[in-house]
Scaffold this motif. Structure first.
Motif, PDB file in Angstrom:
ATOM      1  N   GLY A 145       0.785  -1.212   0.000  1.00  0.00           N
ATOM      2  CA  GLY A 145       0.000   0.000   0.000  1.00  0.00           C
ATOM      3  C   GLY A 145       0.821   1.268   0.000  1.00  0.00           C
ATOM      4  O   GLY A 145       0.869   1.979  -0.981  1.00  0.00           O
ATOM      5  N   HIS A 146       1.509   1.565   1.129  1.00  0.00           N
ATOM      6  CA  HIS A 146       2.240   2.822   1.218  1.00  0.00           C
ATOM      7  C   HIS A 146       3.536   2.793   0.438  1.00  0.00           C
ATOM      8  O   HIS A 146       4.094   3.818   0.123  1.00  0.00           O
ATOM      9  N   VAL A 147       4.033   1.584   0.109  1.00  0.00           N
ATOM     10  CA  VAL A 147       5.304   1.472  -0.602  1.00  0.00           C
ATOM     11  C   VAL A 147       5.234   2.137  -1.968  1.00  0.00           C
ATOM     12  O   VAL A 147       6.090   2.933  -2.333  1.00  0.00           O
ATOM     13  N   LEU A 148       4.190   1.807  -2.729  1.00  0.00           N
ATOM     14  CA  LEU A 148       4.120   2.328  -4.090  1.00  0.00           C
ATOM     15  C   LEU A 148       3.970   3.847  -4.092  1.00  0.00           C
ATOM     16  O   LEU A 148       4.498   4.525  -4.971  1.00  0.00           O
ATOM     17  N   GLU A 149       3.267   4.374  -3.099  1.00  0.00           N
ATOM     18  CA  GLU A 149       3.154   5.835  -3.001  1.00  0.00           C
ATOM     19  C   GLU A 149       4.524   6.458  -2.742  1.00  0.00           C
ATOM     20  O   GLU A 149       4.870   7.493  -3.321  1.00  0.00           O
ATOM     21  N   TYR A 150       5.300   5.814  -1.857  1.00  0.00           N
ATOM     22  CA  TYR A 150       6.618   6.351  -1.533  1.00  0.00           C
ATOM     23  C   TYR A 150       7.549   6.278  -2.735  1.00  0.00           C
ATOM     24  O   TYR A 150       8.273   7.223  -3.045  1.00  0.00           O
ATOM     25  N   ILE A 151       7.515   5.151  -3.434  1.00  0.00           N
ATOM     26  CA  ILE A 151       8.363   4.996  -4.619  1.00  0.00           C
ATOM     27  C   ILE A 151       8.028   6.062  -5.651  1.00  0.00           C
ATOM     28  O   ILE A 151       8.901   6.669  -6.252  1.00  0.00           O
ATOM     29  N   GLU A 152       6.755   6.240  -5.866  1.00  0.00           N
ATOM     30  CA  GLU A 152       6.317   7.234  -6.851  1.00  0.00           C
ATOM     31  C   GLU A 152       6.816   8.630  -6.477  1.00  0.00           C
ATOM     32  O   GLU A 152       7.198   9.426  -7.333  1.00  0.00           O
ATOM     33  N   SER A 153       6.847   8.908  -5.169  1.00  0.00           N
ATOM     34  CA  SER A 153       7.225  10.251  -4.738  1.00  0.00           C
ATOM     35  C   SER A 153       8.730  10.498  -4.850  1.00  0.00           C
ATOM     36  O   SER A 153       9.144  11.612  -5.137  1.00  0.00           O
ATOM     37  N   ILE A 154       9.562   9.440  -4.618  1.00  0.00           N
ATOM     38  CA  ILE A 154      11.008   9.684  -4.662  1.00  0.00           C
ATOM     39  C   ILE A 154      11.624   9.340  -6.010  1.00  0.00           C
ATOM     40  O   ILE A 154      12.676   9.863  -6.368  1.00  0.00           O
ATOM     41  N   GLY A 155      11.012   8.434  -6.760  1.00  0.00           N
ATOM     42  CA  GLY A 155      11.509   8.106  -8.090  1.00  0.00           C
ATOM     43  C   GLY A 155      12.955   7.668  -8.113  1.00  0.00           C
ATOM     44  O   GLY A 155      13.736   8.076  -8.980  1.00  0.00           O
ATOM     45  N   LEU A 156      13.361   6.808  -7.143  1.00  0.00           N
ATOM     46  CA  LEU A 156      14.754   6.375  -7.048  1.00  0.00           C
ATOM     47  C   LEU A 156      14.897   4.954  -7.575  1.00  0.00           C
ATOM     48  O   LEU A 156      14.424   4.006  -6.956  1.00  0.00           O
ATOM     49  N   PRO A 157      15.527   4.757  -8.736  1.00  0.00           N
ATOM     50  CA  PRO A 157      15.702   3.407  -9.278  1.00  0.00           C
ATOM     51  C   PRO A 157      16.578   2.549  -8.364  1.00  0.00           C
ATOM     52  O   PRO A 157      17.422   3.059  -7.638  1.00  0.00           O
ATOM     53  N   TRP A 158      16.400   1.230  -8.451  1.00  0.00           N
ATOM     54  CA  TRP A 158      17.078   0.310  -7.555  1.00  0.00           C
ATOM     55  C   TRP A 158      17.579  -0.905  -8.327  1.00  0.00           C
ATOM     56  O   TRP A 158      17.151  -1.180  -9.453  1.00  0.00           O
ATOM     57  N   ALA A 159      18.470  -1.656  -7.696  1.00  0.00           N
ATOM     58  CA  ALA A 159      18.884  -2.971  -8.197  1.00  0.00           C
ATOM     59  C   ALA A 159      19.146  -3.847  -6.986  1.00  0.00           C
ATOM     60  O   ALA A 159      19.797  -3.413  -6.036  1.00  0.00           O
ATOM     61  N   ARG A 160      18.625  -5.070  -6.988  1.00  0.00           N
ATOM     62  CA  ARG A 160      18.815  -6.001  -5.872  1.00  0.00           C
ATOM     63  C   ARG A 160      19.623  -7.195  -6.370  1.00  0.00           C
ATOM     64  O   ARG A 160      19.365  -7.719  -7.462  1.00  0.00           O
ATOM     65  N   ILE A 161      20.577  -7.628  -5.555  1.00  0.00           N
ATOM     66  CA  ILE A 161      21.500  -8.692  -5.946  1.00  0.00           C
ATOM     67  C   ILE A 161      21.299  -9.899  -5.038  1.00  0.00           C
ATOM     68  O   ILE A 161      21.591  -9.846  -3.838  1.00  0.00           O
ATOM     69  N   TYR A 162      20.795 -11.012  -5.599  1.00  0.00           N
ATOM     70  CA  TYR A 162      20.662 -12.260  -4.850  1.00  0.00           C
ATOM     71  C   TYR A 162      21.827 -13.177  -5.223  1.00  0.00           C
ATOM     72  O   TYR A 162      22.048 -13.444  -6.408  1.00  0.00           O
ATOM     73  N   THR A 163      22.526 -13.655  -4.226  1.00  0.00           N
ATOM     74  CA  THR A 163      23.759 -14.426  -4.461  1.00  0.00           C
ATOM     75  C   THR A 163      23.714 -15.833  -3.902  1.00  0.00           C
ATOM     76  O   THR A 163      24.578 -16.652  -4.201  1.00  0.00           O
ATOM     77  N   GLY A 164      22.729 -16.140  -3.049  1.00  0.00           N
ATOM     78  CA  GLY A 164      22.794 -17.377  -2.288  1.00  0.00           C
ATOM     79  C   GLY A 164      23.871 -17.254  -1.224  1.00  0.00           C
ATOM     80  O   GLY A 164      24.297 -16.153  -0.865  1.00  0.00           O
ATOM     81  N   GLY A 165      24.317 -18.380  -0.713  1.00  0.00           N
ATOM     82  CA  GLY A 165      25.339 -18.369   0.329  1.00  0.00           C
ATOM     83  C   GLY A 165      26.718 -18.050  -0.223  1.00  0.00           C
ATOM     84  O   GLY A 165      27.049 -18.445  -1.341  1.00  0.00           O
ATOM     85  N   PHE A 166      27.516 -17.308   0.537  1.00  0.00           N
ATOM     86  CA  PHE A 166      28.914 -17.082   0.164  1.00  0.00           C
ATOM     87  C   PHE A 166      29.661 -18.414   0.304  1.00  0.00           C
ATOM     88  O   PHE A 166      29.626 -19.037   1.373  1.00  0.00           O
ATOM     89  N   ILE A 167      30.358 -18.833  -0.741  1.00  0.00           N
ATOM     90  CA  ILE A 167      31.021 -20.139  -0.694  1.00  0.00           C
ATOM     91  C   ILE A 167      31.997 -20.227   0.479  1.00  0.00           C
ATOM     92  O   ILE A 167      32.036 -21.233   1.198  1.00  0.00           O
TER      93      ILE A 167
END
Length: 308
Positions: A145-167
């Motif tokens: 709910g409030h997340v999309l409103e906040y994203i729309e207001s700040i307009g900050l692009p993101w990238a998320r990195i999933y790696t699994g466990g560190f060997i």
């Protein structure tokens, strides 16, 4: 279609942060700007090429924004540990205030967290931070709910990195093998888990963020996988006895045990989808982002660990 040329690092003195900064030093062109934000600039001696910016208080959004503006920062990369997750909200606000930041990379570097259930509170905290500040997966209904409103207001692009466990770390930590010389397992231990070598994680970040245009990086989850194995596979590879336990022995048992349950559930795969309770496909599959690092050979567990 813009290339990224100025990078700010928060948490560069931590475990994965040291690998990330080293990879950027090795791969980023000499014209690129690298700046480390730190409270204690004298604690670590950085190469001369690295700009070091002292931050007295990460709650001081204006001061952090001034640093981003001074260095014309394109990308903010956070590799902070659990204790620093909350500070990422202020960093995001500072990035927005600076005006020129094109991408924010929150501290993920583990198993998927988007849509994590209540039994994984530390995963939920990562997802909540990433969701509230940057963007929420459509699966993250508790925050939608409030997340999309906040994203729309700040307009900050993101990238998320999933790696699994560190060997180098996860196999030893989650199995408790250094405590009793056994592979300790909660459950059956037959579920495949994603693992990635720390240097490959860092090298991937440096490669894609200095090579690809922003339209290929913004608002994306990158799912890496250097190797894939169950805990029983690992026990067989290293000729270790398996112990079926209710809790992983040793210091930090509560966290180790939670991660062992994550592995058993299937959520240790970087392609895991919590909402569907199964592996994703295509661009949502484990290791789907590996192909972006052209020509690279990803190292596996047996390449890195010769003995347990």
């Amino acid at each position: 279609m813009t290339k990224l040329t100025s990078f700010a690092f928060v948490g560069a003195g931590g475990y994965i942060g040291t690998f990330v900064l080293s990879a950027f030093l090795a791969q980023a062109p000499n014209s690129a700007t690298l700046v480390v934000l730190t409270r204690n600039p004298n604690n670590v001696k950085y190469p001369r090429r690295v700009n070091v910016a002292k931050v007295d208080d990460y709650d001081d959004i204006d001061a952090v924004a001034d640093i981003f503006s001074q260095y014309k920062t394109d990308v903010v990369i956070s590799t902070v540990g659990y204790g620093g997750f909350q500070a990422q909200r202020r960093m995001a606000d500072a990035a927005r205030k600076a005006g020129a930041v094109k991408l924010f990379v929150p501290s993920e570097f583990g198993s998927p967290t988007d849509g994590a259930p209540d039994e994984y509170p530390s995963f939920q905290e990562k997802d909540k931070i990433a969701g509230e500040v940057f963007a929420s997966s459509l699966h993250s209904t508790p925050f939608k709910g409030h997340v999309l409103e906040y994203i729309e207001s700040i307009g900050l692009p993101w990238a998320r990195i999933y790696t699994g466990g560190f060997i180098n770390r996860a196999i030893v930590s989650v199995t408790g093998v250094r405590v009793n010389d056994k592979i300790n397992i909660i459950g059956k231990g037959n579920t495949p888990v994603s693992f990635t070598f720390e240097e490959d994680i860092a090298g991937f970040l440096a490669y894609v963020f200095t090579s690809l245009n922003t339209d290929r990086l913004s608002n994306r989850i990158f799912r890496l996988e250097g190797d894939r194995a169950s805990l029983r596979d690992i026990a067989k590879w290293y000729d270790k006895e398996v112990a079926y336990v209710d809790a992983i022995p040793g210091p930090g048992s509560e966290l180790r045990s939670m991660l062992s349950r994550v592995f058993e559930s299937g959520a240790g795969s970087t392609g895991w989808n919590f909402e569907l309770e199964r592996e994703g496909e295509g661009e949502e599959a484990a290791g789907s982002a590996n192909k972006l690092w052209l020509g690279h050979r990803w190292k596996g567990i047996k390449d890195i660990i010769t003995r347990l």
